[in-house]
Design a protein around this motif. Structure first.
Motif, PDB file in Angstrom:
ATOM      1  N   GLU A 194     -10.817   3.909  10.598  1.00 42.17           N
ATOM      2  CA  GLU A 194     -11.915   3.342   9.813  1.00 42.17           C
ATOM      3  C   GLU A 194     -12.206   1.908  10.248  1.00 42.17           C
ATOM      4  O   GLU A 194     -13.370   1.500  10.361  1.00 42.17           O
ATOM      5  N   ALA A 195     -11.159   1.131  10.471  1.00 40.79           N
ATOM      6  CA  ALA A 195     -11.345  -0.269  10.845  1.00 40.79           C
ATOM      7  C   ALA A 195     -12.038  -0.390  12.204  1.00 40.79           C
ATOM      8  O   ALA A 195     -12.959  -1.202  12.376  1.00 40.79           O
ATOM      9  N   LEU A 196     -11.592   0.413  13.179  1.00 40.39           N
ATOM     10  CA  LEU A 196     -12.200   0.351  14.512  1.00 40.39           C
ATOM     11  C   LEU A 196     -13.645   0.828  14.481  1.00 40.39           C
ATOM     12  O   LEU A 196     -14.521   0.251  15.141  1.00 40.39           O
ATOM     13  N   LEU A 197     -13.914   1.884  13.711  1.00 43.44           N
ATOM     14  CA  LEU A 197     -15.288   2.370  13.597  1.00 43.44           C
ATOM     15  C   LEU A 197     -16.183   1.313  12.963  1.00 43.44           C
ATOM     16  O   LEU A 197     -17.309   1.066  13.427  1.00 43.44           O
ATOM     17  N   ALA A 198     -15.701   0.671  11.902  1.00 42.60           N
ATOM     18  CA  ALA A 198     -16.495  -0.367  11.248  1.00 42.60           C
ATOM     19  C   ALA A 198     -16.777  -1.526  12.190  1.00 42.60           C
ATOM     20  O   ALA A 198     -17.876  -2.094  12.197  1.00 42.60           O
ATOM     21  N   ALA A 199     -15.781  -1.892  13.024  1.00 37.63           N
ATOM     22  CA  ALA A 199     -15.975  -2.996  13.969  1.00 37.63           C
ATOM     23  C   ALA A 199     -16.994  -2.626  15.037  1.00 37.63           C
ATOM     24  O   ALA A 199     -17.857  -3.433  15.397  1.00 37.63           O
ATOM     25  N   ARG A 200     -16.901  -1.383  15.552  1.00 38.32           N
ATOM     26  CA  ARG A 200     -17.829  -0.969  16.615  1.00 38.32           C
ATOM     27  C   ARG A 200     -19.265  -0.880  16.107  1.00 38.32           C
ATOM     28  O   ARG A 200     -20.211  -1.198  16.828  1.00 38.32           O
ATOM     29  N   THR A 201     -19.441  -0.435  14.884  1.00 42.52           N
ATOM     30  CA  THR A 201     -20.790  -0.239  14.333  1.00 42.52           C
ATOM     31  C   THR A 201     -21.282  -1.452  13.564  1.00 42.52           C
ATOM     32  O   THR A 201     -22.385  -1.420  13.009  1.00 42.52           O
ATOM     33  N   GLN A 202     -20.456  -2.509  13.516  1.00 35.70           N
ATOM     34  CA  GLN A 202     -20.791  -3.724  12.785  1.00 35.70           C
ATOM     35  C   GLN A 202     -21.150  -3.401  11.331  1.00 35.70           C
ATOM     36  O   GLN A 202     -22.157  -3.852  10.781  1.00 35.70           O
ATOM     37  N   SER A 203     -20.303  -2.594  10.733  1.00 33.83           N
ATOM     38  CA  SER A 203     -20.520  -2.167   9.347  1.00 33.83           C
ATOM     39  C   SER A 203     -20.526  -3.364   8.399  1.00 33.83           C
ATOM     40  O   SER A 203     -19.779  -4.324   8.585  1.00 33.83           O
ATOM     41  N   ARG A 204     -21.371  -3.276   7.366  1.00 34.36           N
ATOM     42  CA  ARG A 204     -21.438  -4.321   6.350  1.00 34.36           C
ATOM     43  C   ARG A 204     -20.619  -3.936   5.116  1.00 34.36           C
ATOM     44  O   ARG A 204     -20.742  -4.567   4.065  1.00 34.36           O
ATOM     45  N   GLU A 205     -19.776  -2.940   5.240  1.00 34.09           N
ATOM     46  CA  GLU A 205     -18.948  -2.526   4.107  1.00 34.09           C
ATOM     47  C   GLU A 205     -18.052  -3.666   3.651  1.00 34.09           C
ATOM     48  O   GLU A 205     -17.491  -4.402   4.463  1.00 34.09           O
ATOM     49  N   THR A 206     -17.933  -3.810   2.352  1.00 31.41           N
ATOM     50  CA  THR A 206     -17.068  -4.834   1.777  1.00 31.41           C
ATOM     51  C   THR A 206     -15.985  -4.166   0.935  1.00 31.41           C
ATOM     52  O   THR A 206     -16.136  -3.025   0.511  1.00 31.41           O
ATOM     53  N   PRO A 207     -14.885  -4.871   0.667  1.00 30.76           N
ATOM     54  CA  PRO A 207     -13.843  -4.276  -0.174  1.00 30.76           C
ATOM     55  C   PRO A 207     -14.348  -3.982  -1.585  1.00 30.76           C
ATOM     56  O   PRO A 207     -15.225  -4.671  -2.110  1.00 30.76           O
ATOM     57  N   GLY A 208     -13.791  -2.953  -2.166  1.00 30.13           N
ATOM     58  CA  GLY A 208     -14.063  -2.604  -3.548  1.00 30.13           C
ATOM     59  C   GLY A 208     -12.788  -2.668  -4.361  1.00 30.13           C
ATOM     60  O   GLY A 208     -11.799  -3.274  -3.954  1.00 30.13           O
ATOM     61  N   ALA A 209     -12.800  -2.034  -5.519  1.00 31.15           N
ATOM     62  CA  ALA A 209     -11.626  -2.053  -6.393  1.00 31.15           C
ATOM     63  C   ALA A 209     -11.632  -0.821  -7.276  1.00 31.15           C
ATOM     64  O   ALA A 209     -12.674  -0.209  -7.514  1.00 31.15           O
ATOM     65  N   CYS A 210     -10.471  -0.449  -7.746  1.00 29.95           N
ATOM     66  CA  CYS A 210     -10.341   0.634  -8.713  1.00 29.95           C
ATOM     67  C   CYS A 210      -9.150   0.334  -9.605  1.00 29.95           C
ATOM     68  O   CYS A 210      -8.246  -0.409  -9.218  1.00 29.95           O
ATOM     69  N   ARG A 211      -9.171   0.889 -10.792  1.00 34.73           N
ATOM     70  CA  ARG A 211      -8.052   0.709 -11.708  1.00 34.73           C
ATOM     71  C   ARG A 211      -7.206   1.977 -11.732  1.00 34.73           C
ATOM     72  O   ARG A 211      -7.740   3.090 -11.764  1.00 34.73           O
ATOM     73  N   ILE A 212      -5.895   1.785 -11.739  1.00 37.31           N
ATOM     74  CA  ILE A 212      -4.948   2.891 -11.714  1.00 37.31           C
ATOM     75  C   ILE A 212      -3.998   2.707 -12.890  1.00 37.31           C
ATOM     76  O   ILE A 212      -3.379   1.654 -13.043  1.00 37.31           O
ATOM     77  N   GLY A 213      -3.888   3.727 -13.722  1.00 32.75           N
ATOM     78  CA  GLY A 213      -3.043   3.642 -14.894  1.00 32.75           C
ATOM     79  C   GLY A 213      -1.570   3.501 -14.539  1.00 32.75           C
ATOM     80  O   GLY A 213      -1.079   4.154 -13.616  1.00 32.75           O
ATOM     81  N   VAL A 214      -0.884   2.628 -15.255  1.00 33.29           N
ATOM     82  CA  VAL A 214       0.569   2.459 -15.111  1.00 33.29           C
ATOM     83  C   VAL A 214       1.162   2.744 -16.483  1.00 33.29           C
ATOM     84  O   VAL A 214       1.167   1.897 -17.369  1.00 33.29           O
ATOM     85  N   GLU A 215       1.615   3.981 -16.652  1.00 29.61           N
ATOM     86  CA  GLU A 215       1.981   4.473 -17.973  1.00 29.61           C
ATOM     87  C   GLU A 215       3.438   4.155 -18.313  1.00 29.61           C
ATOM     88  O   GLU A 215       4.306   4.176 -17.453  1.00 29.61           O
ATOM     89  N   PRO A 216       3.707   3.861 -19.597  1.00 31.29           N
ATOM     90  CA  PRO A 216       5.097   3.737 -20.028  1.00 31.29           C
ATOM     91  C   PRO A 216       5.760   5.105 -20.056  1.00 31.29           C
ATOM     92  O   PRO A 216       5.049   6.127 -20.043  1.00 31.29           O
ATOM     93  N   PRO A 217       7.067   5.193 -20.052  1.00 28.45           N
ATOM     94  CA  PRO A 217       8.005   4.064 -20.072  1.00 28.45           C
ATOM     95  C   PRO A 217       8.274   3.545 -18.666  1.00 28.45           C
ATOM     96  O   PRO A 217       7.812   4.122 -17.686  1.00 28.45           O
ATOM     97  N   TYR A 218       9.013   2.459 -18.570  1.00 24.89           N
ATOM     98  CA  TYR A 218       9.446   1.837 -17.318  1.00 24.89           C
ATOM     99  C   TYR A 218       8.249   1.399 -16.481  1.00 24.89           C
ATOM    100  O   TYR A 218       8.244   1.503 -15.253  1.00 24.89           O
ATOM    101  N   GLU A 219       7.212   0.888 -17.175  1.00 26.53           N
ATOM    102  CA  GLU A 219       5.980   0.547 -16.479  1.00 26.53           C
ATOM    103  C   GLU A 219       6.139  -0.617 -15.519  1.00 26.53           C
ATOM    104  O   GLU A 219       5.409  -0.689 -14.522  1.00 26.53           O
ATOM    105  N   SER A 220       7.075  -1.544 -15.773  1.00 24.68           N
ATOM    106  CA  SER A 220       7.241  -2.655 -14.831  1.00 24.68           C
ATOM    107  C   SER A 220       7.713  -2.147 -13.471  1.00 24.68           C
ATOM    108  O   SER A 220       7.215  -2.567 -12.424  1.00 24.68           O
ATOM    109  N   ALA A 221       8.653  -1.208 -13.469  1.00 21.32           N
ATOM    110  CA  ALA A 221       9.119  -0.638 -12.204  1.00 21.32           C
ATOM    111  C   ALA A 221       8.023   0.179 -11.538  1.00 21.32           C
ATOM    112  O   ALA A 221       7.871   0.159 -10.305  1.00 21.32           O
TER     113      ALA A 221
END
Length: 392
Positions: A194-221
């Motif tokens: 993906e990185a090489l393809l984006a560099a070759r095509t001069q892609s304007r893609e930017t980073p995004g984000a998503c939320r992922i649940g961290v369920e108890p118990p032992y959520e810190s680990a």
């Protein structure tokens, strides 16, 4: 009918205690003609949650944590009704909507109890804090800077899912470890492609984000484990302990890989911990909370090192042959530029994060079993300090 709803909400939502809730529920229960308007009011509260940065999965998870599964299912029913009116939904929303709890039947088990559930849910929805937005809200076009899937991406992700499903299903720890390693190798190679393809095509893609649940118990680990998975796949993870999730920041293909691998490793870790506990019980020791906490911390720490080592090995191998093929004379500058973009995005989203050192574990047996579950190929070697750090 509007006056009944207003009176019920005024009685129940802006005052504390069961007495206020009972008053509002009694008003709704005594007015069957107000049912539709009561639900529309709930859909309005759900719509306001989207404006505050929440997504369907976040909302259901939070209601489950604050109340219970019954009210979480009721929240899912309102979410399904509210989002049905949009002609456009972001891709992650469609997946989250497909995973909502089964819809709740109205006025069951009785009108009063159902009305009380509604109003208690509305209390939670009304007081939701604003959180960092991760992607466009429903009803708007997706950000044009996030690229469409590459031609081979569905096939790659299908192979990764298949490998992880086999790792989860096998009863042989060594086989699970080998399958997971192979999945991580595929993820690393896919990131490079993906990185090489984006560099070759001069892609304007930017980073995004998503939320992922961290369920108890032992959520810190578990948050440490997610942080390790994210780092190995060129992403950043920021944990929100109070709201029960981590936000992963990265390029879209990498984020999907992080979600897949983290979910699978939780399943594999739970299986390995259950097996380890059975052995402990056979030896005359009862299972304890400290054993499980230590297990998850050891599991997360060792897996973090393994995943990072695997990713670095694949990157080094790819860089050997990328010289003239990669844009700019090699692979490493391309990956470095993407790493900088991810770091900049994470810092803009979370300008006030802190790095917290987690408390060291106190159960050596749990730590040992956790590290062995993460790395069956290395039974001994250098000892490691049983604590960790996480961004929150």
């Amino acid at each position: 009918m509007e006056s009944v709803i207003d009176r019920a909400c005024a009685a129940a939502l802006y005052a504390e205690g069961d007495a206020a809730l009972d008053t509002g529920a009694s008003l709704l229960a005594a007015a069957p003609d107000a049912d539709d308007e009561a639900h529309r009011r709930g859909e309005e509260f759900v719509g306001r949650a989207w404006e505050r940065g929440w997504h369907p999965a976040d909302l259901v998870r939070f209601v489950r944590r604050e109340l219970d599964e019954r009210r979480a299912a009721l929240a899912g029913t309102l979410i399904a009704a509210e989002t049905a009116r949009y002609t456009q939904l972001p891709p992650r929303w469609r997946q989250q909507l497909a995973e909502l709890p089964p819809p709740v039947e109205r006025n069951r088990p009785d009108r009063f109890s159902y009305a009380a559930d509604l109003l208690e849910l509305y209390r939670v929805l009304l007081r939701l804090p604003a959180i960092e937005p991760v992607g466009p809200p429903p009803g708007t076009a997706a950000d044009h800077l996030h690229r469409p899937p590459a031609a081979d991406e569905p096939r790659v992700l299908t192979r990764i899912r298949a490998l992880l499903a086999k790792a989860e299903a096998t009863g042989f720890p060594e086989e699970a470890e080998a399958l997971t390693t192979k999945a991580q190798e595929l993820m690393a190679r896919h990131t490079i492609d993906e990185a090489l393809l984006a560099a070759r095509t001069q892609s304007r893609e930017t980073p995004g984000a998503c939320r992922i649940g961290v369920e108890p118990p032992y959520e810190s680990a578990k948050a440490v484990l997610l942080d390790a998975v994210a780092s190995a796949n060129r992403c950043r993870a920021v944990w929100n302990e109070d709201l029960g999730f981590s936000t992963a920041v990265g390029f879209d293909a990498d984020l999907e890989a992080v979600e897949l691998l983290f979910t699978s490793l939780l399943v594999q870790g739970t299986t390995a911990m259950t097996r380890a506990e059975a052995g402990q019980r056979a030896g005359g020791r009862k299972r304890t909370k400290t054993f499980r906490q230590a297990f998850w911390m050891g599991y997360a720490q060792r897996l973090g090192r393994r995943l990072t080592a695997d990713a670095e090995r694949i990157t080094a191998e790819a860089d050997t042959g990328a010289g003239t093929a990669g844009a700019g004379g090699g692979l490493l500058p391309v990956l470095a530029a993407r790493d900088v973009a991810v770091a900049d995005t994470a810092e803009r989203m979370f300008p006030r994060t802190t790095t917290t050192r987690l408390r060291g574990v106190s159960d050596l047996a749990g730590w040992t079993h956790g590290t062995e579950a993460a790395d069956r190929a290395r039974m001994g070697g250098t000892s490691h300090r049983p604590d960790g750090e996480i961004t929150a």
